[in-house]
Design a protein around this motif. Sequence first.
Motif, PDB file in Angstrom:
ATOM      1  N   PHE A  81       0.835  -1.205   0.000  1.00 49.98           N
ATOM      2  CA  PHE A  81       0.000   0.000   0.000  1.00 49.98           C
ATOM      3  C   PHE A  81       0.870   1.255   0.000  1.00 49.98           C
ATOM      4  CE2 PHE A  81      -2.454   3.295   2.225  1.00 49.98           C
ATOM      5  CZ  PHE A  81      -3.567   3.356   1.417  1.00 49.98           C
ATOM      6  N   LEU A 112      -6.586   6.454  -5.855  1.00 48.36           N
ATOM      7  CA  LEU A 112      -7.059   5.162  -5.342  1.00 48.36           C
ATOM      8  C   LEU A 112      -6.281   3.980  -5.912  1.00 48.36           C
ATOM      9  CD1 LEU A 112     -10.945   5.495  -5.174  1.00 48.36           C
ATOM     10  CD2 LEU A 112      -9.307   5.482  -3.315  1.00 48.36           C
ATOM     11  N   ALA A 114      -3.460   3.420  -5.358  1.00 53.97           N
ATOM     12  CA  ALA A 114      -2.602   2.973  -4.247  1.00 53.97           C
ATOM     13  C   ALA A 114      -3.163   1.737  -3.574  1.00 53.97           C
ATOM     14  CB  ALA A 114      -2.461   4.103  -3.239  1.00 53.97           C
ATOM     15  N   ALA A 115      -4.476   1.663  -3.512  1.00 55.69           N
ATOM     16  CA  ALA A 115      -5.126   0.549  -2.820  1.00 55.69           C
ATOM     17  C   ALA A 115      -5.588  -0.527  -3.791  1.00 55.69           C
ATOM     18  CB  ALA A 115      -6.311   1.070  -2.013  1.00 55.69           C
ATOM     19  N   SER A 116      -5.031  -0.530  -4.979  1.00 54.91           N
ATOM     20  CA  SER A 116      -5.459  -1.515  -5.971  1.00 54.91           C
ATOM     21  C   SER A 116      -5.191  -2.932  -5.474  1.00 54.91           C
ATOM     22  CB  SER A 116      -4.718  -1.280  -7.287  1.00 54.91           C
ATOM     23  OG  SER A 116      -4.972  -2.330  -8.175  1.00 54.91           O
ATOM     24  N   SER A 117      -6.233  -3.746  -5.533  1.00 60.45           N
ATOM     25  CA  SER A 117      -6.066  -5.124  -5.069  1.00 60.45           C
ATOM     26  C   SER A 117      -5.191  -5.927  -6.019  1.00 60.45           C
ATOM     27  CB  SER A 117      -7.436  -5.792  -4.925  1.00 60.45           C
ATOM     28  OG  SER A 117      -8.157  -5.677  -6.136  1.00 60.45           O
TER      29      SER A 117
ATOM     30  N   SER B  29     -14.210  -5.209  -6.182  1.00 63.05           N
ATOM     31  CA  SER B  29     -13.512  -6.508  -6.240  1.00 63.05           C
ATOM     32  C   SER B  29     -13.740  -7.278  -4.954  1.00 63.05           C
ATOM     33  CB  SER B  29     -12.004  -6.296  -6.433  1.00 63.05           C
ATOM     34  OG  SER B  29     -11.748  -5.548  -7.560  1.00 63.05           O
ATOM     35  N   GLU B  30     -13.527  -6.600  -3.833  1.00 66.73           N
ATOM     36  CA  GLU B  30     -13.686  -7.263  -2.536  1.00 66.73           C
ATOM     37  C   GLU B  30     -15.139  -7.684  -2.327  1.00 66.73           C
ATOM     38  OE1 GLU B  30     -12.028  -4.449  -2.958  1.00 66.73           O
ATOM     39  OE2 GLU B  30      -9.969  -4.987  -2.404  1.00 66.73           O
ATOM     40  N   VAL B  85      -2.498   3.847   6.929  1.00 67.89           N
ATOM     41  CA  VAL B  85      -1.469   2.861   7.284  1.00 67.89           C
ATOM     42  C   VAL B  85      -1.198   2.869   8.789  1.00 67.89           C
ATOM     43  CG1 VAL B  85       0.974   2.297   7.027  1.00 67.89           C
ATOM     44  CG2 VAL B  85      -0.376   2.831   5.021  1.00 67.89           C
ATOM     45  N   LEU B 114      -7.014  -2.147   3.742  1.00 65.59           N
ATOM     46  CA  LEU B 114      -6.289  -1.535   2.627  1.00 65.59           C
ATOM     47  C   LEU B 114      -6.994  -1.832   1.309  1.00 65.59           C
ATOM     48  CD1 LEU B 114      -2.771  -2.584   3.928  1.00 65.59           C
ATOM     49  CD2 LEU B 114      -3.920  -0.389   4.257  1.00 65.59           C
ATOM     50  N   ASN B 115      -8.148  -1.225   1.135  1.00 64.76           N
ATOM     51  CA  ASN B 115      -8.863  -1.395  -0.132  1.00 64.76           C
ATOM     52  C   ASN B 115      -9.392  -0.038  -0.598  1.00 64.76           C
ATOM     53  OD1 ASN B 115     -11.655  -0.986   0.908  1.00 64.76           O
ATOM     54  ND2 ASN B 115     -11.120  -2.789   2.116  1.00 64.76           N
ATOM     55  N   THR B 116      -9.905  -0.024  -1.795  1.00 63.30           N
ATOM     56  CA  THR B 116     -10.300   1.258  -2.394  1.00 63.30           C
ATOM     57  C   THR B 116     -11.497   1.893  -1.676  1.00 63.30           C
ATOM     58  OG1 THR B 116     -11.535  -0.016  -4.018  1.00 63.30           O
ATOM     59  CG2 THR B 116      -9.415   0.846  -4.718  1.00 63.30           C
ATOM     60  N   PHE B 119     -10.148   3.678   1.512  1.00 64.04           N
ATOM     61  CA  PHE B 119      -9.283   4.803   1.153  1.00 64.04           C
ATOM     62  C   PHE B 119     -10.061   5.901   0.434  1.00 64.04           C
ATOM     63  CE2 PHE B 119      -5.348   6.257  -1.355  1.00 64.04           C
ATOM     64  CZ  PHE B 119      -4.992   7.137  -0.350  1.00 64.04           C
ATOM     65  N   LEU B 123     -11.121  10.797   0.843  1.00 64.08           N
ATOM     66  CA  LEU B 123     -10.962  11.590  -0.385  1.00 64.08           C
ATOM     67  C   LEU B 123     -12.306  12.152  -0.849  1.00 64.08           C
ATOM     68  CD1 LEU B 123      -8.469   9.213  -2.253  1.00 64.08           C
ATOM     69  CD2 LEU B 123      -7.932  11.460  -1.328  1.00 64.08           C
TER      70      LEU B 123
END
Lengths: 317, 197
Positions: A81, A112, A114-117, B29-30, B85, B114-116, B119, B123
């Motif tokens: 991350f 975003l 940055a948080a790409s799976s 995705s998750e 983090v 830690l996923n979109t 995060f 924003l």
Amino acid sequence: MANDKNRVVLTPSRIFIYGVVVKNPILVQVIGLCPAVAACADIYVASLLSAVILFLLILCELAASALLKNVSAWVRMALYFVMGLIVSSLATMFAEMYVPQIANTAGVYLPLMAASSAAALRCENFAVKKSIRLSFYDAAANGIGTSLVLLFTGFVRGLLGVGTIGEFVVFEKAPISGLSMPFGGFIMLGFSAALLKWFISTFLSDYSHDMSFGIKRAKKKRPPARKTPAPIKKSKPVKKNDVASQPVEVNEPVTEQEEPVTEEPVTETVDQTLITDEFDLFNFSVDDEIDAIMSGLSSFDSILDEISKEKEDSENE
Amino acid sequence: MSSLVTFLETALYMIFVQNLVFSGGYGSSEAIRMSAKPKRFVPFSIMITYFSTLTAFVCRLLDNIDAVDSLGLGFHTLIFGAVLVVIFIFTVLLCKILLSPNQKFYSTISIAALNTLVFAVPLINRQAGFSLIQSVGTGIGSGLSFIIALFLINTGLRRLENNTNIPPLFKGTPAVFLYVAMLSIAFAGLSGRSLFA
């Protein structure tokens, strides 16, 4: 070696075919959907996001392979991350400075990344178990696979949803304006996945047994879940012609044997469980879903199989 | 009282009108991958709600500082990411000391943090100019919207699996994408926007 019955030759071309087509990160593995669904309604934005994800994948996988093999998994996830954060921040600053219009269109989707799976899962999946050279191939293949989907969706959604290709106005009024919205992204991915499925079954029929959409896939009974790796069994070498007919023994954790790079083919022997989704899936416990997600090897179709399995179990009970 | 109303209003807006998974693709995705695991819905969603709320709260506090507020999106990405983090590491260490969890827990918490989706919340708050109360409402609302997304997708998956009328080419992933697209259309309709102008 390569002719061991539980091993396959992992060549760069095989990695590329898997990463770009057969195990496409977005359409097959269902990872990294966010930018494809929401942001890629413009070819320029898609190009920018593609460049970022390609660079990010290469950076993360090289770092994971070279430096992070002995680090705890949760620390690695945080480090992926952080690496993504640095790359996406720099890309955002760069875009704001030089291409503000594209940065504005991309909105929060550029940060975003940055948080790409995709980056985290490919690193956990592949890079921390493999050599730097193979990790680079895998990163490039998956980056290209992701980029192709982003560019394709960006092109079609831009053309039909907005009526433009970049700066060029093709249609005064967008033919299907809804395509530019997030649900249009999902629709595009659905049809793209079907198109990819047709492509693989038509032109890459040798790989169709490895594809994860479900066609031509034998229903195998899963062995009981193992919490610890089974003891290592040495497989007797068999004749090369007999490899395909021998049952695959999935009993050895990662045993990578580096070979000197030759002109053709560049080969490296690896456990087949690390290459195909199916074998990795069969090692999962039904309740071990988080590990399944972490591994990223199980495609979405495998999850559907798990639902069927759970249903059968409940009916049996 | 007005703060409570504002908080509830924002949370409900995020859950039903602006569901982040369907309306923005955040954490899709998750959500799709996790939707086949009903046993994990609640713990995973609680973790997501925890991280999104706490991150939104801290980031909004930081944005009250003029020097931070005046920075561009690139620097905000760095700052908000660093906050996430730090919260993640702090939470993991705290759990390590208090709960002595197994390895699976670390995997779960890593994906949840830690996923979109998580995060994106700070924003979006900044982009929308939300207040502190609204930011907390957004954080909680996004976590709850995630669990609604999980339930809806899970229901569809079971029906898709049993549906024999789906053409072979669309079986599996393509059908799931199209099903999620239908859900996304429904939520887009709730927002009152014209879908096909």
